[in-house]
Design an enzyme around this catalytic site. Structure first.
Site, mmCIF file in Angstrom:
data_model
loop_
_atom_site.group_PDB
_atom_site.id
_atom_site.type_symbol
_atom_site.label_atom_id
_atom_site.label_comp_id
_atom_site.label_asym_id
_atom_site.label_seq_id
_atom_site.Cartn_x
_atom_site.Cartn_y
_atom_site.Cartn_z
ATOM 1 N N SER A 39 0.645 -1.223 0.156
ATOM 2 C CA SER A 39 0.022 -0.021 0.038
ATOM 3 C C SER A 39 0.893 1.394 -0.026
ATOM 4 O O SER A 39 0.502 2.451 -0.355
ATOM 5 C CB SER A 39 -0.655 0.036 1.304
ATOM 6 O OG SER A 39 -0.203 0.218 2.479
ATOM 7 N N LYS A 82 0.642 4.983 6.750
ATOM 8 C CA LYS A 82 -0.062 5.448 5.703
ATOM 9 C C LYS A 82 0.650 7.148 5.588
ATOM 10 O O LYS A 82 1.438 7.233 6.491
ATOM 11 C CB LYS A 82 -1.399 5.608 5.768
ATOM 12 C CG LYS A 82 -2.263 4.294 5.813
ATOM 13 C CD LYS A 82 -2.045 3.546 4.334
ATOM 14 C CE LYS A 82 -3.014 2.326 4.522
ATOM 15 N NZ LYS A 82 -2.390 1.418 3.487
#
Length: 177
Positions: A39, A82
């Site tokens: 990701s 993230k």
């Protein structure tokens, strides 16, 4: 025999002091984090070994483009990594494959030129919420799917990459125009 016992005692003291030092640093200041999944690629890849700074956010607020490790809001035992895109109080929109903050297009130079941001998001963040997205926009499960991250869930700032060795170094926050 007495000399040998003194030698053993010194070694034990050293081991105890080293162990306590590692325990204090790991518990209160920094902890290791192993990136799993894709990701955050191309900036971070599965298998990257990072040091997460747990102290910086005790003295300053998280900033846009910080790469953070946090507890997943839906399952707090799970940790995610993230990038912060939206800050408390901001209006975040994802539309036409682009990100807008308070109606201004966000220029993200840390992404490959052809990367587009999918989804349709329109949210105003509360006073202690952050909007996070993975750098690999096509393969990231993030705030576009499950909403903002509460500030209390943030563990810390990804500060140093220790592995792979050819990519070792301090991680810097990219600037926005």
């Amino acid at each position: 025999m007495k000399q040998f016992l003194l030698y053993i005692w010194e070694i034990l003291e050293l081991v105890v002091i080293a162990g306590l030092t590692v325990f204090v640093i790991r518990t209160f200041f920094a902890q290791p984090f192993l990136v799993s999944g894709a990701s955050m690629s191309t900036n971070f890849n599965g298998g990257d070994y990072l040091v997460v700074d747990e102290i910086t956010y005790q003295f300053q607020q998280p900033q846009r483009s910080d790469v953070i490790v946090f507890r997943y809001p839906i399952e707090p035992k799970t940790f995610y990594i993230k990038r912060i895109i939206g800050l408390p109080g901001e209006h975040v929109e994802v539309k036409n494959s682009e990100v807008f903050i308070n109606s201004s297009k966000l220029e993200e130079k840390y992404l490959d030129e052809d990367v587009r941001t999918s989804g349709d998001v329109d949210v105003v963040l509360e006073s202690n919420e952050y909007f996070v997205i993975g750098d690999n926009r096509y393969h990231s499960y993030d705030s576009r799917n499950w909403g903002p991250v509460p500030g209390k869930n943030i563990i810390g700032l990804a500060r140093v990459r220790l592995f792979p060795f050819n990519n070792i170094g301090v991680l810097r926050r990219p600037a926005y125009d």
